[in-house]
Write a protein that holds these residues in place. Structure first.
Motif, PDB file in Angstrom:
ATOM      1  N   ILE A 105      29.578 116.354  -7.053  1.00 25.02           N
ATOM      2  CA  ILE A 105      28.738 115.463  -7.838  1.00 25.02           C
ATOM      3  C   ILE A 105      28.971 115.721  -9.325  1.00 25.02           C
ATOM      4  O   ILE A 105      29.617 116.702  -9.708  1.00 25.02           O
ATOM      5  N   LYS A 106      28.422 114.832 -10.128  1.00 26.05           N
ATOM      6  CA  LYS A 106      28.540 114.984 -11.572  1.00 26.05           C
ATOM      7  C   LYS A 106      27.155 115.155 -12.168  1.00 26.05           C
ATOM      8  O   LYS A 106      26.260 114.335 -11.962  1.00 26.05           O
ATOM      9  N   LEU A 107      26.974 116.268 -12.904  1.00 29.48           N
ATOM     10  CA  LEU A 107      25.726 116.545 -13.614  1.00 29.48           C
ATOM     11  C   LEU A 107      26.034 116.641 -15.101  1.00 29.48           C
ATOM     12  O   LEU A 107      26.783 117.532 -15.518  1.00 29.48           O
ATOM     13  N   GLU A 108      25.481 115.705 -15.863  1.00 34.47           N
ATOM     14  CA  GLU A 108      25.712 115.697 -17.312  1.00 34.47           C
ATOM     15  C   GLU A 108      27.202 115.847 -17.614  1.00 34.47           C
ATOM     16  O   GLU A 108      27.624 116.684 -18.419  1.00 34.47           O
ATOM     17  N   LEU A 145      20.846 117.268  -4.320  1.00 34.29           N
ATOM     18  CA  LEU A 145      20.655 116.571  -5.586  1.00 34.29           C
ATOM     19  C   LEU A 145      19.315 115.858  -5.548  1.00 34.29           C
ATOM     20  O   LEU A 145      19.056 115.044  -4.664  1.00 34.29           O
ATOM     21  N   LEU A 146      18.443 116.175  -6.515  1.00 36.95           N
ATOM     22  CA  LEU A 146      17.135 115.554  -6.618  1.00 36.95           C
ATOM     23  C   LEU A 146      17.150 114.546  -7.760  1.00 36.95           C
ATOM     24  O   LEU A 146      17.647 114.837  -8.852  1.00 36.95           O
ATOM     25  N   ARG A 151      16.725 110.973 -14.260  1.00 38.43           N
ATOM     26  CA  ARG A 151      16.935 112.419 -14.317  1.00 38.43           C
ATOM     27  C   ARG A 151      17.492 112.928 -12.992  1.00 38.43           C
ATOM     28  O   ARG A 151      17.047 112.542 -11.915  1.00 38.43           O
ATOM     29  N   GLN A 152      18.469 113.811 -13.079  1.00 37.24           N
ATOM     30  CA  GLN A 152      19.045 114.436 -11.899  1.00 37.24           C
ATOM     31  C   GLN A 152      19.031 115.957 -12.066  1.00 37.24           C
ATOM     32  O   GLN A 152      19.313 116.463 -13.156  1.00 37.24           O
ATOM     33  N   ARG A 194      17.456 123.958 -10.389  1.00 39.62           N
ATOM     34  CA  ARG A 194      16.263 123.992 -11.231  1.00 39.62           C
ATOM     35  C   ARG A 194      14.979 124.144 -10.413  1.00 39.62           C
ATOM     36  O   ARG A 194      13.949 124.514 -10.954  1.00 39.62           O
ATOM     37  N   LYS A 195      15.062 123.832  -9.130  1.00 34.55           N
ATOM     38  CA  LYS A 195      13.903 123.978  -8.251  1.00 34.55           C
ATOM     39  C   LYS A 195      14.309 124.824  -7.052  1.00 34.55           C
ATOM     40  O   LYS A 195      15.439 124.705  -6.559  1.00 34.55           O
ATOM     41  N   PHE A 196      13.376 125.657  -6.578  1.00 34.11           N
ATOM     42  CA  PHE A 196      13.706 126.628  -5.531  1.00 34.11           C
ATOM     43  C   PHE A 196      12.636 126.605  -4.447  1.00 34.11           C
ATOM     44  O   PHE A 196      11.437 126.580  -4.737  1.00 34.11           O
ATOM     45  N   ARG A 197      13.099 126.624  -3.185  1.00 37.35           N
ATOM     46  CA  ARG A 197      12.196 126.751  -2.046  1.00 37.35           C
ATOM     47  C   ARG A 197      12.745 127.859  -1.143  1.00 37.35           C
ATOM     48  O   ARG A 197      13.910 127.822  -0.733  1.00 37.35           O
ATOM     49  N   TYR A 198      11.904 128.853  -0.849  1.00 37.64           N
ATOM     50  CA  TYR A 198      12.335 130.002  -0.045  1.00 37.64           C
ATOM     51  C   TYR A 198      11.619 129.993   1.306  1.00 37.64           C
ATOM     52  O   TYR A 198      10.377 129.924   1.369  1.00 37.64           O
ATOM     53  N   LEU A 199      12.386 130.053   2.381  1.00 40.66           N
ATOM     54  CA  LEU A 199      11.862 129.938   3.736  1.00 40.66           C
ATOM     55  C   LEU A 199      12.421 131.043   4.625  1.00 40.66           C
ATOM     56  O   LEU A 199      13.401 131.712   4.277  1.00 40.66           O
ATOM     57  N   LYS A 200      11.822 131.205   5.812  1.00 37.15           N
ATOM     58  CA  LYS A 200      12.398 132.100   6.809  1.00 37.15           C
ATOM     59  C   LYS A 200      13.605 131.456   7.476  1.00 37.15           C
ATOM     60  O   LYS A 200      14.595 132.120   7.786  1.00 37.15           O
TER      61      LYS A 200
END
Length: 439
Positions: free
Chosen positions: A334-337, A363-364, A369-370, A413-419
């Protein structure tokens, strides 16, 4: 291939049930018309009976992504009828529910199940890299693949086929239901969700296990099959990439390698391999399938689809002997900025860190904004770090891991931590489910 009386009785009973239901469906079709139906049933046995009966009655069949109301409704837009086990939705379906009065006719009793030769099947993709879409196949494609499976994989003892994946999608449909019918293996119709269930079935008789990388990852943490490994004749894994680490661990525990199947809903099975050590193991094409490089991508010729060639999104190196090595997906660049980044490369780097077992970077998008979001299944060390120093410290650690190879703009930029990472009944990650974690 050796058979036993239990298999013969099961086969004959199923054949008779298929025959009776097919007669009822033919009568309905002749009386009311219609050429297509949506098929869903939670029971693998009832699903198989309905599938074969409907196909022999001349119906084209559409499989919803799962039994959720919205997915049945979406699939019904392509069909004349809905043929499902139950429907508890609050809204009215746009198509009629198919309800049949099946008469028990002794003259319909037959001894052998036959696979349909004509008609269409429409699958919905799992949505592992985006939202699911309908993929049309024909019975001639399905039968060609089943014949190949029968000739490629065989077992010299009577055995049962046990699956930890859903029959509703193409991998489970082929390997759990239709291949055993063609090759003469007994199917254990129970849907296995937990390793303990699998152990209870395997310890009873010789078994072939149809599973996914997600299930193998759970199994090897405390492998309950070790004491009954002599009963395991084969293990198949598909639905996503099985890590070399997990494959090698499984082999060390059970002395049998997982046969990995590479393919997609569009292509069917393309190739297979077994990883049992740290040596580079290429993929071997199934008989009749050839591959070539198209720029960076793997191009496939196969009897399993009508197109002359199918260009995958997988980056591959094709070897002189026709085998090939995969190294990621092109559609995950993907392309970011204005900076290009490959999400597979990000994930490989992150999984090399001892805090992370498995992860997915997505990708959110919010308006224009991406940004990248990370969903990570943490190891024991990772959870220890999280408990001791908090999420912010773990976020910074992850960015340091990536900073040696990737520019700052490419950081999550965003993080989710799971088992564990969330997977569907095929053991596959679903893009929409990952997105919901960031709502």
């Amino acid at each position: 291939m050796p058979t036993d009386n239990a298999f013969l009785k099961e086969h004959q009973l199923l054949a008779s049930q298929v025959s009776r239901l097919s007669a009822a469906l033919k009568h309905h079709k002749h009386t009311f018309g219609g050429n297509s139906l949506v098929l869903y049933h939670a029971s693998s046995e009832e699903f198989l009976i309905r599938l074969l009966a409907a196909a022999h009655a001349g119906f084209d069949i559409i499989f919803p992504a799962n039994g959720q109301v919205e997915n049945i409704e979406t699939a019904s837009l392509l069909a004349d009828y809905v043929f499902v086990d139950s429907f508890t939705g609050s809204k009215q379906l746009s198509k009629d529910m198919l309800v049949l009065d099946v008469v028990d006719n002794a003259h319909s009793a037959i001894e052998h199940i036959t696979l349909p030769q004509t008609g269409k099947l429409t699958f919905y993709t799992s949505g592992s890299t985006g939202y699911g879409k309908p993929i049309e196949k024909h019975w001639q494609h399905i039968n060609a693949e089943l014949t190949n499976l029968k000739h490629t994989f065989s077992f010299d003892k009577p055995c049962q086929i046990i699956a930890t994946v859903s029959h509703q999608h193409i991998y489970g449909l082929l390997f759990k239901l239709l291949w055993p019918v063609l090759a003469g293996y007994k199917t254990e119709f129970t849907f296995v969700e937990f390793p303990e269930q699998l152990h209870a079935l395997v310890e009873k008789q010789n078994s072939v296990i149809i599973t996914s990388p997600a299930f193998i990852d759970r199994l090897i943490r405390d492998n309950v099959l070790i004491n009954s490994k002599a009963n395991i004749l084969g293990i198949f894994s598909s639905g996503g990439p099985l890590s070399n680490e997990s494959a090698i661990t499984l082999y060390k525990q059970l002395a049998i390698g997982a046969t990995q199947i590479y393919g997609s809903t569009e292509t069917g099975g393309i190739a297979y391999r077994q990883v049992i050590d740290n040596k580079l193991t290429p993929w071997q094409c199934f008989n009749g399938i050839t591959v070539a490089n198209y720029q960076q991508q793997l191009a496939v010729r196969s009897p399993y689809f009508d197109d002359d060639v199918f260009i995958t999104q997988d980056i591959a190196e094709v070897l002189d002997d026709g085998q090939f090595i995969l190294s990621g997906r092109l559609d995950r660049t993907i392309k970011l900025e204005e900076k290009r980044v490959n999400l597979d490369a990000l994930e490989r780097t992150l999984c090399s860190d001892n805090f992370i077992k498995h992860c997915k970077v997505i990708l959110l998008k919010s308006g224009k904004r991406q940004q990248l979001g990370l969903v990570a299944a943490l190891s024991e060390d990772g959870f220890s770090e999280l408990d001791k120093n908090g999420k912010l410290a773990l976020n910074k650690h992850i960015k340091r891991v990536l900073s040696g190879r990737f520019e700052a703009v490419c950081m999550p930029r965003k993080f989710r931590y799971l088992k564990e990472l969330p997977v569907n009944s095929q053991g596959k990650l679903v893009f929409a489910d990952l997105e919901k974690l960031f709502d």
